[in-house]
Design an enzyme around this catalytic site. Structure first.
Site, PDB file in Angstrom:
ATOM      1  N   ARG A  72       9.065  23.693 -19.856  1.00 35.45           N
ATOM      2  CA  ARG A  72       8.562  23.851 -21.220  1.00 35.45           C
ATOM      3  C   ARG A  72       9.594  23.334 -22.215  1.00 35.45           C
ATOM      4  NH1 ARG A  72       8.807  28.399 -22.747  1.00 35.45           N
ATOM      5  NH2 ARG A  72       9.609  29.456 -20.924  1.00 35.45           N
ATOM      6  N   TYR A  90       3.748  18.547 -17.731  1.00 31.89           N
ATOM      7  CA  TYR A  90       4.294  19.633 -16.911  1.00 31.89           C
ATOM      8  C   TYR A  90       3.823  21.023 -17.309  1.00 31.89           C
ATOM      9  CZ  TYR A  90       7.480  21.538 -13.493  1.00 31.89           C
ATOM     10  OH  TYR A  90       7.989  22.154 -12.385  1.00 31.89           O
ATOM     11  N   GLY A  91       3.452  21.815 -16.343  1.00 37.69           N
ATOM     12  CA  GLY A  91       3.271  23.271 -16.466  1.00 37.69           C
ATOM     13  C   GLY A  91       2.698  23.724 -17.786  1.00 37.69           C
ATOM     14  N   GLY A  92       3.383  24.678 -18.367  1.00 38.46           N
ATOM     15  CA  GLY A  92       2.908  25.315 -19.589  1.00 38.46           C
ATOM     16  C   GLY A  92       2.731  24.351 -20.754  1.00 38.46           C
ATOM     17  N   LYS A  98       0.173  29.267 -21.135  1.00 35.92           N
ATOM     18  CA  LYS A  98       0.977  29.808 -22.228  1.00 35.92           C
ATOM     19  C   LYS A  98       0.360  29.511 -23.607  1.00 35.92           C
ATOM     20  CE  LYS A  98       4.116  31.749 -19.700  1.00 35.92           C
ATOM     21  NZ  LYS A  98       4.553  31.430 -18.406  1.00 35.92           N
ATOM     22  N   HIS A 158       3.249  38.661 -21.906  1.00 35.14           N
ATOM     23  CA  HIS A 158       3.862  37.905 -20.807  1.00 35.14           C
ATOM     24  C   HIS A 158       4.287  38.897 -19.721  1.00 35.14           C
ATOM     25  CE1 HIS A 158       7.180  34.748 -19.653  1.00 35.14           C
ATOM     26  NE2 HIS A 158       6.078  34.556 -18.975  1.00 35.14           N
ATOM     27  N   SER A 186      10.773  34.127 -18.645  1.00 30.74           N
ATOM     28  CA  SER A 186      10.506  33.105 -17.637  1.00 30.74           C
ATOM     29  C   SER A 186      11.644  33.045 -16.621  1.00 30.74           C
ATOM     30  CB  SER A 186      10.352  31.744 -18.309  1.00 30.74           C
ATOM     31  OG  SER A 186       9.273  31.796 -19.212  1.00 30.74           O
ATOM     32  N   ALA A 187      11.252  32.960 -15.354  1.00 34.10           N
ATOM     33  CA  ALA A 187      12.205  32.878 -14.230  1.00 34.10           C
ATOM     34  C   ALA A 187      13.126  34.093 -14.149  1.00 34.10           C
ATOM     35  CB  ALA A 187      13.003  31.565 -14.278  1.00 34.10           C
ATOM     36  N   CYS A 188      12.609  35.255 -14.512  1.00 27.11           N
ATOM     37  CA  CYS A 188      13.380  36.500 -14.410  1.00 27.11           C
ATOM     38  C   CYS A 188      12.733  37.515 -13.479  1.00 27.11           C
ATOM     39  CB  CYS A 188      13.605  37.097 -15.792  1.00 27.11           C
ATOM     40  SG  CYS A 188      14.715  36.096 -16.801  1.00 27.11           S
ATOM     41  N   GLY A 189      11.785  37.090 -12.657  1.00 26.13           N
ATOM     42  CA  GLY A 189      11.351  37.974 -11.573  1.00 26.13           C
ATOM     43  C   GLY A 189       9.950  38.536 -11.643  1.00 26.13           C
ATOM     44  N   ASN A 234       7.950  37.693  -8.334  1.00 29.04           N
ATOM     45  CA  ASN A 234       8.531  38.440  -7.217  1.00 29.04           C
ATOM     46  C   ASN A 234       8.211  39.927  -7.294  1.00 29.04           C
ATOM     47  OD1 ASN A 234      10.547  36.880  -5.263  1.00 29.04           O
ATOM     48  ND2 ASN A 234      10.434  35.828  -7.231  1.00 29.04           N
ATOM     49  N   ASP A 248       1.873  36.940 -14.238  1.00 32.47           N
ATOM     50  CA  ASP A 248       2.491  36.249 -15.381  1.00 32.47           C
ATOM     51  C   ASP A 248       1.954  36.686 -16.744  1.00 32.47           C
ATOM     52  OD1 ASP A 248       4.434  34.186 -16.145  1.00 32.47           O
ATOM     53  OD2 ASP A 248       2.717  33.058 -16.887  1.00 32.47           O
ATOM     54  N   ASN A 259      13.477  24.445 -11.633  1.00 31.09           N
ATOM     55  CA  ASN A 259      12.184  24.901 -12.159  1.00 31.09           C
ATOM     56  C   ASN A 259      11.022  24.293 -11.360  1.00 31.09           C
ATOM     57  OD1 ASN A 259      10.573  26.415 -14.006  1.00 31.09           O
ATOM     58  ND2 ASN A 259      10.145  24.550 -15.173  1.00 31.09           N
ATOM     59  N   ARG A 313       7.932  24.249  -8.782  1.00 28.52           N
ATOM     60  CA  ARG A 313       6.877  25.269  -8.781  1.00 28.52           C
ATOM     61  C   ARG A 313       5.894  25.075  -7.632  1.00 28.52           C
ATOM     62  NH1 ARG A 313       7.057  29.311 -13.095  1.00 28.52           N
ATOM     63  NH2 ARG A 313       8.856  28.635 -14.312  1.00 28.52           N
ATOM     64  N   PHE A 342      14.384  42.467  -5.145  1.00 29.53           N
ATOM     65  CA  PHE A 342      13.188  42.143  -4.371  1.00 29.53           C
ATOM     66  C   PHE A 342      12.515  43.425  -3.858  1.00 29.53           C
ATOM     67  CE2 PHE A 342      16.084  38.451  -4.312  1.00 29.53           C
ATOM     68  CZ  PHE A 342      15.259  37.548  -4.946  1.00 29.53           C
ATOM     69  N   GLY A 343      12.261  43.541  -2.532  1.00 27.08           N
ATOM     70  CA  GLY A 343      11.556  44.715  -2.004  1.00 27.08           C
ATOM     71  C   GLY A 343      12.269  46.025  -2.304  1.00 27.08           C
TER      72      GLY A 343
HETATM   73  P1  GTP Z   1       8.074  32.464 -14.540  1.00 28.96           P
HETATM   74  O1  GTP Z   1       7.003  32.127 -13.573  1.00 28.96           O
HETATM   75  O2  GTP Z   1       8.868  31.307 -15.013  1.00 28.96           O
HETATM   76  O3  GTP Z   1       7.578  33.259 -15.696  1.00 28.96           O
HETATM   77  O4  GTP Z   1       9.189  33.322 -13.722  1.00 28.96           O
HETATM   78  P2  GTP Z   1       9.033  34.779 -13.098  1.00 28.96           P
HETATM   79  O5  GTP Z   1       9.342  35.797 -14.133  1.00 28.96           O
HETATM   80  O6  GTP Z   1       7.753  34.900 -12.381  1.00 28.96           O
HETATM   81  O7  GTP Z   1      10.261  34.808 -12.057  1.00 28.96           O
HETATM   82  P3  GTP Z   1      10.234  34.723 -10.465  1.00 28.96           P
HETATM   83  O8  GTP Z   1       9.663  35.950  -9.843  1.00 28.96           O
HETATM   84  O9  GTP Z   1       9.666  33.428 -10.048  1.00 28.96           O
HETATM   85  O10 GTP Z   1      11.793  34.739 -10.165  1.00 28.96           O
HETATM   86  C1  GTP Z   1      12.658  33.767 -10.723  1.00 28.96           C
HETATM   87  C2  GTP Z   1      13.921  33.696  -9.903  1.00 28.96           C
HETATM   88  O11 GTP Z   1      14.568  34.979  -9.893  1.00 28.96           O
HETATM   89  C3  GTP Z   1      13.663  33.324  -8.466  1.00 28.96           C
HETATM   90  O12 GTP Z   1      14.650  32.412  -8.042  1.00 28.96           O
HETATM   91  C4  GTP Z   1      13.809  34.622  -7.724  1.00 28.96           C
HETATM   92  O13 GTP Z   1      14.257  34.441  -6.411  1.00 28.96           O
HETATM   93  C5  GTP Z   1      14.806  35.404  -8.579  1.00 28.96           C
HETATM   94  N1  GTP Z   1      14.551  36.860  -8.486  1.00 28.96           N
HETATM   95  C6  GTP Z   1      13.353  37.484  -8.632  1.00 28.96           C
HETATM   96  N2  GTP Z   1      13.469  38.820  -8.441  1.00 28.96           N
HETATM   97  C7  GTP Z   1      14.767  39.048  -8.177  1.00 28.96           C
HETATM   98  C8  GTP Z   1      15.520  40.232  -7.884  1.00 28.96           C
HETATM   99  O14 GTP Z   1      15.005  41.349  -7.831  1.00 28.96           O
HETATM  100  N3  GTP Z   1      16.873  40.069  -7.694  1.00 28.96           N
HETATM  101  C9  GTP Z   1      17.463  38.839  -7.754  1.00 28.96           C
HETATM  102  N4  GTP Z   1      18.780  38.764  -7.555  1.00 28.96           N
HETATM  103  N5  GTP Z   1      16.787  37.707  -8.007  1.00 28.96           N
HETATM  104  C10 GTP Z   1      15.462  37.803  -8.212  1.00 28.96           C
HETATM  105  C1  SPV Z   2       7.175  30.039 -17.759  1.00 26.03           C
HETATM  106  O1  SPV Z   2       7.993  29.211 -18.185  1.00 26.03           O
HETATM  107  O2  SPV Z   2       7.138  31.217 -18.181  1.00 26.03           O
HETATM  108  C2  SPV Z   2       6.229  29.663 -16.700  1.00 26.03           C
HETATM  109  C3  SPV Z   2       6.127  28.259 -16.402  1.00 26.03           C
HETATM  110  O3  SPV Z   2       5.505  30.491 -16.149  1.00 26.03           O
HETATM  111  S1  SPV Z   2       5.112  27.452 -17.520  1.00 26.03           S
HETATM  112  O4  SPV Z   2       3.749  27.500 -17.038  1.00 26.03           O
HETATM  113  O5  SPV Z   2       5.615  26.089 -17.581  1.00 26.03           O
HETATM  114  O6  SPV Z   2       5.163  28.088 -18.819  1.00 26.03           O
HETATM  115 MN    MN Z   3       6.144  33.531 -12.305  1.00 24.24          MN
END
Ligand code: GTP
Ligand code: SPV
Ligand code: MN
Length: 616
Positions: free
Chosen positions: A89, A229-231, A238, A258, A280-283, A286, A305, A396, A398, A524-525
């Site tokens: 994005r 790309y993506g969003g 988004k 979000h 974004s990308a904060c878990g 997962n 999401d 990033n 996907r 994670f788990g």
């Molecule tokens: P967007 O799709 O961009 O919105 O991201 P998201 O919030 O769905 O994040 P996602 O679950 O894809 O995790 C992003 C990254 O953080 C990945 O590389 C995961 O492996 C890592 N991650 C997720 N959960 C954890 C956790 O509990 N601990 C750690 N250390 N890393 C994590």
């Molecule tokens: C984010 O950035 O929060 C995503 C990827 O989930 S995107 O669809 O590009 O916004």
């Molecule tokens: Mn995600």
């Protein structure tokens, strides 16, 4: 070249329009206007069928955009590789063009809507030459919802069409509904901005160095130019389900957030639903797909999401996931971290973007397996070995896969009425300061903590990575109007429905570090241990200690059975440090000052209470 002036169409396009499979007058008029402006070779109405998907995917293979993967690991799946400058994005190129600058507020880029339309009209002029203009009728959420959220995306990218078929409900049924109602739909216009002159060869990932991701909140319109790309390009995600929907939600008394949505069932068979807002990308993905490590607990995914939250006549918050697929971060996704995602994508029907190719026709990314293959073709097409010293997949990169392939998808995902929401979890990436979990004392304190949510930036957006920034409600890049009014909306919903009826608010941090720099908490788990504490707190059972951040668990309050974690790690994860929060406060104050008079009094009062507590 014939020059088609705006308003007139070529005979071919005129014929395509005559054959349009719709009677929706507003839609026909818009399609005509866009075709006259963008001058495509042809207009194609997307029906959403599998046959159509396969045909477009084959065209993308022929064009060099898709690589068809070997069926042994990911059947019926493809890998795409973007332009190296079109990988995430683009927040600095994202605009909220409300009538007034104040409407966009201090956190959004704003341009006058009339000027922006002029600029964009110039850019879209002839921008689809040599290409097909695809018309994608789509709905976010269920077509059976009381008030289905209809939209149409016009795009010149077949990659977008294929991805939208995974991420949303698209095609014939949606168009039939539009025809039946002749009703409103969000106009979402997209062009990669790479017209082709006659005879000019295409590139595998057409895009334009100049990018604009533009929302017009009052008219509920989206114009996106230059990125595939993506969003930036899958406009249901988004742009619509967050930026435009947040505006509609503000006007109509609901919330577009979000957030993932997780269904949790305890060993006694009691079920609760919780949502979680992480940047974004904060878990989110997962957490939404977690496999609990504690005995007898079950987790199911409702969403990963985006969450739309409404309130029923009993003031109960109810939440739906408006998306039909997952657009998940590949790196870090493996059988040891997210087995449920691995199982879902292993069923195939998945589009990967910017991962690496293996020598046997499959794909790999960092974290898919512990050990990297000896040789790969990296996401830029270069040879790669473990000694290369650079990631093989883009950070990033996907996977785009249908939600229906997730084995642990809760059946309620399909219910347009949504699920009752018990708790909202906030979180972000912080190496310091923010403890593993805390529970807000009140809705207002929860809103304060949401307003001041902070996180280190990630590769999900273009720009520096690892810089701490405020990301209120994890919505900083997605609030479609003045953030001060958005904070007020959260406060007002609490007043309207009763603070006691609002979901309880928690704040987590999976990313705190020990002094040696490694993650203090295994994540994670194992995050199920935090979920259990939250669940028990909601039932009035879990223990905790009152602090200036609300209630936090001590070691004794968490179920740590079978977890291997050192005391040092656990202390680091759980610590509530006054010194760290004293150091944090100036940043919070600087952030809150941005909102001036628009900062809700309740948020200011919570800030003062925190400052007071830190003084004692
Ligand atoms: P967007 O799709 O961009 O919105 O991201 P998201 O919030 O769905 O994040 P996602 O679950 O894809 O995790 C992003 C990254 O953080 C990945 O590389 C995961 O492996 C890592 N991650 C997720 N959960 C954890 C956790 O509990 N601990 C750690 N250390 N890393 C994590
Ligand atoms: C984010 O950035 O929060 C995503 C990827 O989930 S995107 O669809 O590009 O916004
Ligand atoms: Mn995600």
């Amino acid at each position: 070249m014939t020059d088609i002036s705006r308003g007139a169409l070529s005979a071919e396009l005129e014929k395509d329009l005559q054959n349009a499979p719709t009677t929706h007058a507003g839609l026909l008029e818009w399609v005509r206007d866009v075709a006259a402006l963008t001058e495509p070779d042809r207009i194609y109405w997307v029906d959403g069928s599998e046959e159509e998907y396969n045909r477009l995917a084959q065209e993308l293979v022929d064009a060099g955009t898709f690589v068809r993967l070997s069926d042994h690991e990911f059947p019926n799946s493809y890998a795409a590789f973007s332009d190296p400058d079109d990988v995430a994005r683009v927040e600095e190129r994202t605009f909220i063009c409300s009538q007034t600058e104040e409407g966009a507020g201090p956190t959004n880029n704003w341009r006058d809507p009339v000027e922006m339309k002029q600029t964009l009209t110039g850019l879209f002029k002839g921008s689809m030459r040599g290409r097909t203009m695809y018309v994608i009728p789509f709905v976010m959420g269920s077509l059976k919802a009381k008030n289905p959220k209809m939209a149409v995306e016009i795009t010149d990218s077949a990659y977008v069409v294929c991805s939208m078929r995974i991420m949303a409900t698209i095609g014939k049924d949606v168009l039939a509904k539009l025809d039946e109602t002749q009703g409103f739909f969000v106009k979402a216009l997209h062009s990669v901005g790479a017209p082709l002159e006659p005879g000019q060869a295409d590139v595998s990932w057409p895009c334009n160095p100049e990018k604009y991701i533009v929302q017009f909140p009052e008219t509920r319109e989206i114009w996106s130019f230059g990125s595939g790309y993506g969003g930036n390009a899958l406009l249901g995600k988004k742009c619509y389900a967050l930026r435009i929907a947040s505006v509609i939600g503000h006007d109509e008394g609901w919330m577009a957030e979000h957030m993932l949505i997780l269904k949790v069932t305890n060993p006694e068979g009691v079920t609760r639903y919780i949502s979680a807002a992480f940047p974004s990308a904060c878990g989110k993905t997962n957490f939404a797909m977690m496999d609990p490590t504690i005995d007898g607990w079950k987790a199911e995914m409702v969403g990963d999401d985006i969450a739309w939250i409404e309130f029923d006549e009993n003031h109960q918050a109810r939440v739906v996931n408006p998306e039909a697929g997952l657009f998940g971060v590949a790196p870090g996704t493996g059988y040891s971290t997210n087995p449920n995602a691995m199982k879902a994508i292993s069923k195939g029907n998945t589009i990967f973007t910017n991962v690496a190719l293996t020598d046997d026709g499959s794909v790999w990314w960092e974290g898919k397996t512990d050990e990297a293959p000896a040789h790969l073709t990296d996401w830029t097409g270069k040879d790669w070995t473990p000694e290369s010293g650079r990631p093989a997949a883009h950070p990033n990169s996907r996977f785009c896969t249908p939600a229906s392939q997730v084995d642990m998808l809760a059946p309620e995902y399909y219910d347009p009425e949504g699920v009752p929401l018990s708790a909202i979890v906030l979180g972000g990436r912080r190496k310091t300061t923010v403890p593993l979990v805390s529970e807000s004392d009140s809705w207002e304190q929860g809103v304060f903590r949401a307003v001041t949510l902070s996180s280190e930036t990630t590769a999900a957006a273009k720009g520096a990575v690892g810089v701490v920034r405020r990301d209120p409600m994890a919505m900083l890049p997605f609030i479609g109007y003045n953030a001060g009014d958005y904070f007020q909306h959260w406060i007002d919903l609490g007043k309207k429905h009763g603070a006691e009826n609002m979901p309880k608010v928690y704040y987590v941090n999976w990313f705190r570090r020990t002094p040696d720099g490694s993650f203090a908490w295994p994540g994670f788990g194992e995050n199920s241990r935090v979920v259990k504490w939250i669940f028990d707190r909601l039932d009035g059972k879990g223990g905790g200690t009152q602090t200036f951040l609300g209630t936090v668990p001590t070691k004794e309050d968490l179920d740590l059975t079978g977890l291997s974690i050192s005391d040092e790690e656990l202390n680091a994860a759980l610590a509530v440090s006054k010194d760290e929060w004293v150091a944090e406060l100036p940043g919070i104050d600087e952030w809150l000052a941005k909102f001036g008079d628009k900062l809700p009094a309740e948020v200011k009062a919570e800030r003062d209470a925190l400052a007071q507590a830190l003084e004692n």
